[in-house]
Design a protein around this motif. Sequence first.
Motif, PDB file in Angstrom:
ATOM      1  N   SER A  27       0.810  -1.210   0.000  1.00 49.12           N
ATOM      2  CA  SER A  27       0.000   0.000   0.000  1.00 49.12           C
ATOM      3  C   SER A  27       0.840   1.254   0.000  1.00 49.12           C
ATOM      4  O   SER A  27       0.428   2.289  -0.511  1.00 49.12           O
ATOM      5  N   GLY A  28       2.020   1.219   0.511  1.00 46.78           N
ATOM      6  CA  GLY A  28       2.860   2.399   0.523  1.00 46.78           C
ATOM      7  C   GLY A  28       3.981   2.318  -0.467  1.00 46.78           C
ATOM      8  O   GLY A  28       4.935   3.080  -0.399  1.00 46.78           O
ATOM      9  N   GLY A  29       3.893   1.410  -1.439  1.00 47.65           N
ATOM     10  CA  GLY A  29       4.986   1.152  -2.361  1.00 47.65           C
ATOM     11  C   GLY A  29       5.034   2.126  -3.510  1.00 47.65           C
ATOM     12  O   GLY A  29       4.405   3.168  -3.514  1.00 47.65           O
ATOM     13  N   SER A  30       5.773   1.727  -4.526  1.00 48.94           N
ATOM     14  CA  SER A  30       5.980   2.605  -5.668  1.00 48.94           C
ATOM     15  C   SER A  30       5.283   2.054  -6.897  1.00 48.94           C
ATOM     16  O   SER A  30       4.646   1.008  -6.857  1.00 48.94           O
ATOM     17  N   ASP A  31       5.398   2.781  -7.976  1.00 52.56           N
ATOM     18  CA  ASP A  31       4.778   2.416  -9.239  1.00 52.56           C
ATOM     19  C   ASP A  31       5.276   1.051  -9.707  1.00 52.56           C
ATOM     20  O   ASP A  31       6.477   0.818  -9.741  1.00 52.56           O
ATOM     21  N   PHE A 118     -15.217   2.496  -4.585  1.00 50.70           N
ATOM     22  CA  PHE A 118     -14.064   2.927  -5.351  1.00 50.70           C
ATOM     23  C   PHE A 118     -12.845   3.154  -4.467  1.00 50.70           C
ATOM     24  O   PHE A 118     -12.969   3.516  -3.288  1.00 50.70           O
ATOM     25  N   LEU A 119     -11.682   2.975  -5.076  1.00 56.97           N
ATOM     26  CA  LEU A 119     -10.432   3.326  -4.413  1.00 56.97           C
ATOM     27  C   LEU A 119     -10.168   4.819  -4.561  1.00 56.97           C
ATOM     28  O   LEU A 119     -10.633   5.458  -5.507  1.00 56.97           O
ATOM     29  N   ASN A 120      -9.424   5.364  -3.609  1.00 57.62           N
ATOM     30  CA  ASN A 120      -9.107   6.787  -3.610  1.00 57.62           C
ATOM     31  C   ASN A 120      -7.924   7.045  -4.545  1.00 57.62           C
ATOM     32  O   ASN A 120      -6.795   6.624  -4.277  1.00 57.62           O
ATOM     33  N   LEU A 121      -8.162   7.749  -5.635  1.00 59.68           N
ATOM     34  CA  LEU A 121      -7.113   7.993  -6.609  1.00 59.68           C
ATOM     35  C   LEU A 121      -6.040   8.939  -6.085  1.00 59.68           C
ATOM     36  O   LEU A 121      -4.902   8.908  -6.555  1.00 59.68           O
ATOM     37  N   PHE A 122      -6.383   9.761  -5.110  1.00 54.40           N
ATOM     38  CA  PHE A 122      -5.366  10.613  -4.497  1.00 54.40           C
ATOM     39  C   PHE A 122      -4.293   9.771  -3.798  1.00 54.40           C
ATOM     40  O   PHE A 122      -3.137  10.181  -3.723  1.00 54.40           O
ATOM     41  N   ASP A 123      -4.679   8.605  -3.281  1.00 54.09           N
ATOM     42  CA  ASP A 123      -3.695   7.720  -2.650  1.00 54.09           C
ATOM     43  C   ASP A 123      -2.669   7.243  -3.669  1.00 54.09           C
ATOM     44  O   ASP A 123      -1.468   7.183  -3.379  1.00 54.09           O
ATOM     45  N   PHE A 124      -3.136   6.874  -4.848  1.00 53.46           N
ATOM     46  CA  PHE A 124      -2.212   6.418  -5.890  1.00 53.46           C
ATOM     47  C   PHE A 124      -1.280   7.544  -6.322  1.00 53.46           C
ATOM     48  O   PHE A 124      -0.071   7.331  -6.501  1.00 53.46           O
ATOM     49  N   LEU A 125      -1.842   8.734  -6.473  1.00 52.32           N
ATOM     50  CA  LEU A 125      -1.009   9.869  -6.869  1.00 52.32           C
ATOM     51  C   LEU A 125       0.010  10.211  -5.798  1.00 52.32           C
ATOM     52  O   LEU A 125       1.130  10.633  -6.105  1.00 52.32           O
ATOM     53  N   GLY A 126      -0.375  10.012  -4.537  1.00 50.27           N
ATOM     54  CA  GLY A 126       0.519  10.343  -3.451  1.00 50.27           C
ATOM     55  C   GLY A 126       1.789   9.512  -3.430  1.00 50.27           C
ATOM     56  O   GLY A 126       2.815   9.946  -2.889  1.00 50.27           O
ATOM     57  N   GLU A 343      -2.886  -2.221  -8.421  1.00 47.26           N
ATOM     58  CA  GLU A 343      -1.675  -1.572  -8.922  1.00 47.26           C
ATOM     59  C   GLU A 343      -1.613  -1.648 -10.449  1.00 47.26           C
ATOM     60  O   GLU A 343      -1.252  -0.687 -11.129  1.00 47.26           O
ATOM     61  N   GLU A 344      -1.950  -2.820 -10.989  1.00 49.47           N
ATOM     62  CA  GLU A 344      -1.954  -2.969 -12.434  1.00 49.47           C
ATOM     63  C   GLU A 344      -3.077  -2.138 -13.065  1.00 49.47           C
ATOM     64  O   GLU A 344      -2.918  -1.609 -14.175  1.00 49.47           O
ATOM     65  N   ALA A 345      -4.198  -2.031 -12.370  1.00 46.98           N
ATOM     66  CA  ALA A 345      -5.287  -1.198 -12.877  1.00 46.98           C
ATOM     67  C   ALA A 345      -4.853   0.270 -12.941  1.00 46.98           C
ATOM     68  O   ALA A 345      -5.185   0.986 -13.890  1.00 46.98           O
ATOM     69  N   TRP A 346      -4.125   0.719 -11.937  1.00 44.44           N
ATOM     70  CA  TRP A 346      -3.598   2.088 -11.953  1.00 44.44           C
ATOM     71  C   TRP A 346      -2.603   2.256 -13.099  1.00 44.44           C
ATOM     72  O   TRP A 346      -2.583   3.295 -13.764  1.00 44.44           O
ATOM     73  N   LEU A 347      -1.805   1.234 -13.339  1.00 47.70           N
ATOM     74  CA  LEU A 347      -0.858   1.281 -14.445  1.00 47.70           C
ATOM     75  C   LEU A 347      -1.597   1.418 -15.779  1.00 47.70           C
ATOM     76  O   LEU A 347      -1.168   2.177 -16.665  1.00 47.70           O
ATOM     77  N   LEU A 348      -2.713   0.704 -15.919  1.00 48.11           N
ATOM     78  CA  LEU A 348      -3.506   0.813 -17.131  1.00 48.11           C
ATOM     79  C   LEU A 348      -4.120   2.205 -17.236  1.00 48.11           C
ATOM     80  O   LEU A 348      -4.141   2.796 -18.324  1.00 48.11           O
ATOM     81  N   TYR A 349      -4.615   2.756 -16.125  1.00 46.12           N
ATOM     82  CA  TYR A 349      -5.150   4.120 -16.174  1.00 46.12           C
ATOM     83  C   TYR A 349      -4.082   5.096 -16.651  1.00 46.12           C
ATOM     84  O   TYR A 349      -4.321   5.941 -17.524  1.00 46.12           O
ATOM     85  N   LYS A 350      -2.879   4.996 -16.089  1.00 52.06           N
ATOM     86  CA  LYS A 350      -1.803   5.900 -16.474  1.00 52.06           C
ATOM     87  C   LYS A 350      -1.496   5.772 -17.968  1.00 52.06           C
ATOM     88  O   LYS A 350      -1.210   6.771 -18.633  1.00 52.06           O
ATOM     89  N   TRP A 351      -1.552   4.569 -18.474  1.00 51.51           N
ATOM     90  CA  TRP A 351      -1.291   4.343 -19.898  1.00 51.51           C
ATOM     91  C   TRP A 351      -2.339   5.056 -20.751  1.00 51.51           C
ATOM     92  O   TRP A 351      -2.010   5.755 -21.706  1.00 51.51           O
ATOM     93  N   LEU A 352      -3.616   4.858 -20.406  1.00 52.80           N
ATOM     94  CA  LEU A 352      -4.700   5.469 -21.171  1.00 52.80           C
ATOM     95  C   LEU A 352      -4.667   6.988 -21.078  1.00 52.80           C
ATOM     96  O   LEU A 352      -5.045   7.689 -22.024  1.00 52.80           O
ATOM     97  N   ALA A 353      -4.237   7.518 -19.928  1.00 54.26           N
ATOM     98  CA  ALA A 353      -4.243   8.962 -19.722  1.00 54.26           C
ATOM     99  C   ALA A 353      -3.040   9.659 -20.330  1.00 54.26           C
ATOM    100  O   ALA A 353      -3.065  10.879 -20.518  1.00 54.26           O
ATOM    101  N   ASP A 354      -1.992   8.923 -20.634  1.00 55.36           N
ATOM    102  CA  ASP A 354      -0.747   9.518 -21.116  1.00 55.36           C
ATOM    103  C   ASP A 354      -0.742   9.539 -22.643  1.00 55.36           C
ATOM    104  O   ASP A 354      -0.649   8.492 -23.277  1.00 55.36           O
ATOM    105  N   PRO A 355      -0.825  10.712 -23.248  1.00 55.36           N
ATOM    106  CA  PRO A 355      -0.792  10.761 -24.711  1.00 55.36           C
ATOM    107  C   PRO A 355       0.458  10.131 -25.309  1.00 55.36           C
ATOM    108  O   PRO A 355       0.420   9.655 -26.446  1.00 55.36           O
TER     109      PRO A 355
END
Length: 458
Positions: A27-31, A118-126, A343-355
């Motif tokens: 929970s407190g790890g990195s990308d 839902f999970l808190n997206l601010f936690d992932f950004l943090g 974590e993998e779901a967040w990775l997929l979100y980052k992929w979709l959001a990154d042009p």
Amino acid sequence: MNRTRGMAAGALVTLIVVSLLIWRWPSGGSDPAASDKVPRDPVTLRFTYWGSVEEKKAIESTLARFHQEYPWITVEPIQLPNSDYNTKMLALSSSNEEPDLAYMTTELGEIFARQDKFLNLFDFLGRDPDLKKEDFLDYLWYKSSPDFAWGISTAAECFGLYYRKDLLEKAGVPIPPAQAENAWSWEQFVEAAKRLTLDSQGRNALDPAFDKDRIARYGIMFETWSDPLNNFVFGNGGDWVSADRSRFTLNSDEAAQAIQKLADLANVYHVAPSPYESKSLPAMNVALQAGLAAMIIDGQWINLDLGKAKVDYDIGVLPKLKRSVTVGLSGATVLFRSSKHPEEAWLLYKWLADPNKAINLYTDGLWMPVFKKWYTDPALVDRWVNANPRAHPPGFKDAMMKQLLENGMPSVGYYLQNQMETFPEVTAGLIPVWQGEVSAKTALGSIAEKVNRLNVQK
């Protein structure tokens, strides 16, 4: 990000190190991308979304590239019909079959957020090494509290005035300005729509012999769900709720005047189809392609379909009432708390959001970026806007990109409460207005009585 290596080096010591470094993100790890060279167990993500046929192609192409970059992650895309999306998502949730990552309507998202789904997206950004909240456009967050973001806009989106250049030229109508400071007044807009509306004999709506019952081409088409209307409600100084979010205020004079002006396009000037007439017409972007409408008010996402169809179109800034605005909107992207692979779901979100990773979603016209730098850095603007002029015609930069940054106003979806109940009340209550049976002021007064029984306070 580096590609995952298919095998470790042959040395025994390397194999030992690799076995010890098999990664799990606490929970407190990195990308997870920081360890993407390490083999790991296969993961399957389920991702639900909506959209057109062209959007489906664009999404699946992007997901294929994601899998090439992260071969241990398989994404199962599930496209659900736009019109039935909430029903399908409710069914998935009640059956304990929630996806890992999903598009989410604001009204259903509000309900699910109250249920803590839902999970808190601010936690992932943090804890993310690559992104911070300040990287995003300011208005994009769906929050249940200042510290809890249950969703983030899938993309940046806004509205403009689309028009067929050839049809305007043939009718002798000047093209709509793309700059906010030069926006058409409402009177200029109505005049243009009259000249562009033709009956079956080729007479426009300015002709005394014009036959309003046999219209072959409308000067303007627009939809009557909340955000298209809000371009003019907000531009006339109105809003759905008071500043303290305690009262429903769509019945204000400012809001009623704006909605009445839109209704008059069909019922007084006969330059737009009535709800009854709209039933016999195709979708607005198709009507524009086919020449059944000369202008439409629509969102930037139709650039995808118009660009693919090679339509001779451009985009102007919307006509203004008291001020020139565009509504900033988007459905939400969410991570479900039930996901076994957040974590993998967040990775997929980052992929979709990154042009950089999903550039075709942006160059093809479907999305606008959520990151500020893609609007302000000329080199980045060049990569997604100038790379495909068919999907980003000349007016796009001023009428949409610049307009959103300088005159964008957040959709009510970001702050209205009890949306699942409020939106249907407003939609149903305004039908008599679109049909020309009652005034907007009268209808909105009745709507306000019903909606104010709900708690609209945020």
